[in-house]
Scaffold this motif. Structure first.
Motif, PDB file in Angstrom:
ATOM      1  N   HIS A 145       0.917  -1.263   0.135  1.00 13.76           N
ATOM      2  CA  HIS A 145      -0.088   0.172   0.149  1.00 13.76           C
ATOM      3  C   HIS A 145       0.792   1.472   0.069  1.00 13.76           C
ATOM      4  O   HIS A 145       0.995   1.898   0.972  1.00 13.76           O
ATOM      5  N   ASP A 168       2.365   4.992  -0.162  1.00 11.91           N
ATOM      6  CA  ASP A 168       1.821   6.261   0.189  1.00 11.91           C
ATOM      7  C   ASP A 168       1.989   7.224  -0.933  1.00 11.91           C
ATOM      8  O   ASP A 168       2.555   6.867  -1.976  1.00 11.91           O
ATOM      9  N   GLU A 169       1.559   8.508  -0.684  1.00 13.83           N
ATOM     10  CA  GLU A 169       1.265   9.143  -2.046  1.00 13.83           C
ATOM     11  C   GLU A 169       2.752   9.822  -2.398  1.00 13.83           C
ATOM     12  O   GLU A 169       3.143   9.706  -3.645  1.00 13.83           O
ATOM     13  N   LEU A 211       4.395   6.771  -4.553  1.00 10.99           N
ATOM     14  CA  LEU A 211       3.506   6.841  -5.657  1.00 10.99           C
ATOM     15  C   LEU A 211       3.939   7.822  -6.663  1.00 10.99           C
ATOM     16  O   LEU A 211       4.099   7.747  -7.916  1.00 10.99           O
ATOM     17  N   SER A 256       5.923   6.990 -10.272  1.00  9.71           N
ATOM     18  CA  SER A 256       5.106   7.817 -11.463  1.00  9.71           C
ATOM     19  C   SER A 256       6.370   8.473 -12.146  1.00  9.71           C
ATOM     20  O   SER A 256       6.358   8.257 -13.481  1.00  9.71           O
ATOM     21  N   VAL A 266       0.067   8.429 -11.674  1.00  9.28           N
ATOM     22  CA  VAL A 266      -0.274   7.900 -10.370  1.00  9.28           C
ATOM     23  C   VAL A 266      -1.358   6.844 -10.265  1.00  9.28           C
ATOM     24  O   VAL A 266      -1.407   5.886  -9.649  1.00  9.28           O
ATOM     25  N   ARG A 267      -2.636   7.287 -10.943  1.00  8.71           N
ATOM     26  CA  ARG A 267      -3.810   6.553 -10.887  1.00  8.71           C
ATOM     27  C   ARG A 267      -3.451   4.976 -11.522  1.00  8.71           C
ATOM     28  O   ARG A 267      -3.876   4.106 -11.023  1.00  8.71           O
ATOM     29  N   GLN A 276      -1.651   3.343  -8.853  1.00 12.72           N
ATOM     30  CA  GLN A 276      -2.565   2.660  -7.957  1.00 12.72           C
ATOM     31  C   GLN A 276      -3.470   1.277  -8.549  1.00 12.72           C
ATOM     32  O   GLN A 276      -3.578   0.640  -7.596  1.00 12.72           O
ATOM     33  N   ARG A 277      -3.943   1.395  -9.610  1.00 16.99           N
ATOM     34  CA  ARG A 277      -4.420   0.495 -10.081  1.00 16.99           C
ATOM     35  C   ARG A 277      -3.745  -0.746 -10.253  1.00 16.99           C
ATOM     36  O   ARG A 277      -4.383  -1.789  -9.912  1.00 16.99           O
ATOM     37  N   ARG A 316      -3.516  -2.111  -6.783  1.00 15.33           N
ATOM     38  CA  ARG A 316      -4.995  -2.770  -6.549  1.00 15.33           C
ATOM     39  C   ARG A 316      -5.125  -4.230  -7.233  1.00 15.33           C
ATOM     40  O   ARG A 316      -5.298  -5.344  -6.565  1.00 15.33           O
ATOM     41  N   ASP A 367     -10.164  -4.637  -4.314  1.00 19.13           N
ATOM     42  CA  ASP A 367     -10.001  -3.240  -4.123  1.00 19.13           C
ATOM     43  C   ASP A 367     -10.373  -2.517  -5.495  1.00 19.13           C
ATOM     44  O   ASP A 367      -9.476  -2.510  -6.309  1.00 19.13           O
ATOM     45  N   ASP A 387     -11.328   0.305  -8.230  1.00 21.01           N
ATOM     46  CA  ASP A 387     -11.036   1.707  -8.368  1.00 21.01           C
ATOM     47  C   ASP A 387     -12.221   2.670  -7.922  1.00 21.01           C
ATOM     48  O   ASP A 387     -13.246   2.082  -8.286  1.00 21.01           O
TER      49      ASP A 387
END
Length: 380
Positions: free
Chosen positions: A93, A95-96, A99, A103, A110-111, A114-115, A118, A348, A350
């Motif tokens: 997981h 963190d920002e 990420l 990136s 970033v999205r 994240q995907r 997940r 998880d 989106d």
């Protein structure tokens, strides 16, 4: 060693005043519970585990396939050595800040990262087919053992008058049915103790481990000092709701939503009625007050009742969760993810962009959040 055994089996701890182990030796006229009887639970627990493997493969799996429950797992994340290294060695997981660093390193937005995380987390989750097979096994066993308990108890005097649990105690003969019932329940809990390390993991793993441990200790303890009569009441009462919960889970996995909701309502009513109503007012009243009046307290009596009170504490905890889910269902029309849900239970997904309605299949209607976990088993 002899001194330790003598201290452990001290008659003044285990038995009422003026009763000795010699008084409870088996004779031609009567058979009493013997501690060595409990060794039978270990090979039987192994047999139950093997029966479960065969049941899930040759009975539960074909049933699941007949209900169009597929073994397909979640979507596989595309191979990426850098993200895989972060996932396995650092964090699942990010963190920002991490990420943003990934990136820039991968030239991904970033999205997308994240995907990927997940999807990668979801790869480790069991399929719906696996969860259905596990629930069908538990449903079958709980239904069988509860039915057996009811058929056995309805012929006993202590079901209708709990004072019979203490009349002539501890000189109460052990019947074949009672012995079988106790050993079967103990064997099943031993099988759960070991299989929970390979079963679908839940966030309440520690609570369930404590529950199984207390249950095993309570069954063993009550058998050794011949409190088996009241023990059968405890066992049957706590088995009453478990089959309904597993049936509701099966309906949920098969996407029979109306049946799922109905079974959950029935489960909640039975669970709360038996564990917050009947158990304290009927069973605990007998073990705390009727036994005090008829037999009187002694050291193992206190331990036995403390264990029952601990079980009742767990009952209150799980009842709180059930009521919490029910209140959310009434107020919001749906249930958010349950605090006790399986770690692998729900994907998880989106989050939907603002203003976009979620797809109906992604919503959690009725009781699904809770049905992916549930209190026990047993249980209890």
């Amino acid at each position: 060693m002899a001194g330790i055994l003598a201290w452990f089996w001290n008659e003044r701890f285990w038995l009422p005043h003026n009763v000795t182990w010699a008084d409870l030796k088996n004779t031609e006229e009567a058979t009493f519970p013997q501690a060595e009887d409990l060794y039978l639970a270990f090979p039987l627990a192994f047999c139950i585990f093997m029966v479960r493997l065969l049941f899930e493969r040759f009975i539960a799996k074909p049933c699941a396939i007949a209900l169009n429950i597929q073994a397909n797992g979640p979507q596989i994340a595309q191979p990426n050595a850098i993200l895989e290294k972060v996932f396995t060695a650092i964090t699942k997981h990010p963190d920002e800040k991490r990420l943003e660093g990934l990136s820039k390193q991968l030239d991904w937005d970033v999205r997308s990262i994240q995907r990927w995380f997940r999807q990668r987390r979801n790869q480790e989750k069991p399929s719906t087919l696996t969860r259905f097979c596990e629930s069908m096994w538990r449903f079958s066993f709980y239904l069988y053992v509860f039915t057996y308990g009811v058929r056995f108890l309805k012929k006993t005097p202590w079901l209708w008058n709990t004072r019979h649990c203490w009349y002539n105690y501890p000189y109460q003969p052990l019947t074949t049915d009672l012995h079988y019932y106790y050993i079967l329940e103990l064997s099943f809990y031993w099988s759960l103790m070991f299989s929970q390390f390979t079963d679908i993991k839940r966030k309440d793993f520690g609570i369930m481990f404590l529950h199984h441990l207390v249950s095993i200790f309570l069954i063993t303890f009550s058998y050794v000092n011949n409190m088996a009569r009241v023990g059968t009441l405890v066992l049957c009462l706590h088995d009453s709701a478990d089959a309904l919960l597993e049936a509701a889970k099966m309906a949920n996995y098969a996407k029979f939503q109306k049946i799922c909701d109905l079974l959950f309502v029935m489960f909640a009513m039975v669970f709360i009625t038996t564990r917050l109503g009947i158990f304290p007012l009927w069973v605990l009243n007998s073990t705390l007050f009727e036994s005090w009046e008829i037999v009187g307290p002694y050291p193992s009596w206190w331990v036995f009742n403390l264990l029952l009170l601990l079980i009742q504490g767990l009952n209150c905890f799980w009842s709180y969760l059930i009521i919490k889910i029910a209140c959310k269902a009434i107020s919001k029309g749906k249930v958010s993810k349950d605090d006790r849900s399986d770690i692998e239970s729900s994907s998880d997904e989106d989050p939907e962009p603002p203003g976009k309605k979620p797809h109906p299949a992604a919503t959690t209607n009725g009781t699904n959040g809770y049905l992916l976990s549930g209190p026990c088993s047993a249980d209890d």
